[in-house]
Design an enzyme around this catalytic site. Sequence first.
Site, PDB file in Angstrom:
ATOM      1  N   ASN A   1      34.743  38.994  40.562  1.00  0.00           N
ATOM      2  CA  ASN A   1      35.318  40.208  41.142  1.00  0.00           C
ATOM      3  C   ASN A   1      35.816  39.948  42.565  1.00  0.00           C
ATOM      4  O   ASN A   1      37.011  39.789  42.792  1.00  0.00           O
ATOM      5  CB  ASN A   1      34.292  41.347  41.119  1.00  0.00           C
ATOM      6  CG  ASN A   1      34.913  42.678  41.480  1.00  0.00           C
ATOM      7  OD1 ASN A   1      36.110  42.784  41.734  1.00  0.00           O
ATOM      8  ND2 ASN A   1      34.112  43.732  41.511  1.00  0.00           N
ATOM      9  N   ASP A   2      34.925  39.863  43.520  1.00  0.00           N
ATOM     10  CA  ASP A   2      35.326  39.746  44.929  1.00  0.00           C
ATOM     11  C   ASP A   2      36.149  38.496  45.213  1.00  0.00           C
ATOM     12  O   ASP A   2      37.071  38.535  46.032  1.00  0.00           O
ATOM     13  CB  ASP A   2      34.092  39.747  45.830  1.00  0.00           C
ATOM     14  CG  ASP A   2      33.309  41.047  45.705  1.00  0.00           C
ATOM     15  OD1 ASP A   2      33.932  42.072  45.415  1.00  0.00           O
ATOM     16  OD2 ASP A   2      32.074  41.015  45.883  1.00  0.00           O
ATOM     17  N   ILE A   3      35.845  37.379  44.552  1.00  0.00           N
ATOM     18  CA  ILE A   3      36.498  36.114  44.899  1.00  0.00           C
ATOM     19  C   ILE A   3      37.936  36.032  44.380  1.00  0.00           C
ATOM     20  O   ILE A   3      38.662  35.094  44.718  1.00  0.00           O
ATOM     21  CB  ILE A   3      35.682  34.911  44.381  1.00  0.00           C
ATOM     22  CG1 ILE A   3      35.603  34.923  42.857  1.00  0.00           C
ATOM     23  CG2 ILE A   3      34.310  34.887  45.016  1.00  0.00           C
ATOM     24  CD1 ILE A   3      34.977  33.668  42.281  1.00  0.00           C
TER      25      ILE A   3
ATOM     26  N   SER B   1      28.923  44.025  43.960  1.00  0.00           N
ATOM     27  CA  SER B   1      29.144  44.427  45.352  1.00  0.00           C
ATOM     28  C   SER B   1      29.686  45.840  45.475  1.00  0.00           C
ATOM     29  O   SER B   1      29.730  46.396  46.570  1.00  0.00           O
ATOM     30  CB  SER B   1      30.110  43.453  46.029  1.00  0.00           C
ATOM     31  OG  SER B   1      31.398  43.557  45.448  1.00  0.00           O
TER      32      SER B   1
END
Length: 495
Positions: free
Chosen positions: A423-425, A464
């Site tokens: 997700n975040d990366i 997150s």
Amino acid sequence: MDFGFTIAAYAVAAVLFILSLGGLSGQESAKRAVWYGIAGMGLAVAATLIGPGSGLWLMSIVLIAAGAGVGYQLATKVQMTQMPELVAIMHSLVGLAAVFVGFNAHIELGRVAGMLGEAGLAFPQPEGPLAAQAYDLIGTMSNFAALLAKKTAVEVGILRVELVLGIWIGAVTFTGSVIAYGKLAGRVDSVAKQLPGGHMLNAGAAGASLLLAAMYLGGSGGWTLVLLTLLALFIGYHLIMGIGGADMPVVVSMLNSYSGWAAAAIGFSLGNDLLIVVGALVGSSGAILSYIMCKAMNRSFVSVILGGFGGAKGEQQAIEGEQIAIDADGVATALNDADSVVIVPGYGMAVAQAQQSVSELTRKLRAAGKTVRFAIHPVAGRLPGHMNVLLAEAKVPYDIVLEMDEINDDFPSTDVVIVIGSNDIVNPAAQDDPNSPIAGMPVLEVWKAKQVFVSKRGQGTGYSGIENPLFFKENTRMFYGDAKKSLDELLPKIG
């Protein structure tokens, strides 16, 4: 008492630990490095039993057997997805050991002073050779007590500083690691939370700890150590509670560093050179890793420790479009037509235990003459190197596993990118939205590829809690479902 063999064995063990740490920097040498570490620890334990631990063999063997039993159970039952929280909880044990050793050193100092005082001898010992009476009395003491009895006033003062530092670092490490374990295991909310006036509370507790340390060193008594320990326990708890889930990989490496310095403090207190060396190695390597990871996230170490991502800076950009689903047939068609494929693994792959299916997909695509590579972000997963270990376990060739800096420029020429549980990366908001909680964080620019398929359980925002505009882009399709089941459905259609 001097133990020549023990000192020599500790030197060899220290070299083995250095070789182990150095070997862990590469996948090809990691397995050999682990064996170096095992050999070094075995040698260190044996040398300790022969030297300072002589006479305590029964208790030592019982404790070693109990620890080995627990370790075996963990090794056979803990899944790779649970490794981050296992590492965190292990750090807590090192911190707790530092606290116990520090208090034991304080208690032993009092006991030795009492024994020498009853015999009419001064403690700490005055400079110069000890009296024969002192030597006779020291000969009846345990190894640690005898070590303390020979110290001069300056050496005892240094020891008190060491035990204060060991207790404080150990207590912070203990509660911090327990909270990190809870967040990683899903038993504590991963959202950053602090009490009102959070940073001032932490600063106040740190200042009070410094005052109590000065009072203890000034001779105020053991009650100052107890209060200092309680404050340090609070700091460890409150510090990690204030760090959000997206920063947890950095927190794990940071706590690893803390545990190393706590171990070094134990070594100073016990007069154990090997513990000092190993603690310094772990502490410094953990600090360097934390710095590397913070650089990979475009964050300062201080900002991570003092608050985590902590939410957005302002109103975030609205996300337009919709998430469009695709089935296995559609993904297979695109893969069969593609010449170049990049796979981006994340924690979702670990949860689904899909690494073997990913390895088989890689094998089939390469057999069909396609170029297949893996893109690994420095903070992928919840533990540094998490994805590398999983791929190595699945026998994915090392030479096609590339770091972010090595592959980011190649996405525009890539036909298909498959994102598995990340997700975040891979979140473009890091570049496009200055108000995003991850603004400025370097990410894998997968959206620049011709087609992107995201294997994901559902439409949630992930660990997150940050929404990802990638899922709404025109060249992105959502391959919903458990990653392993989705890939197993896809595999027969490739080729």
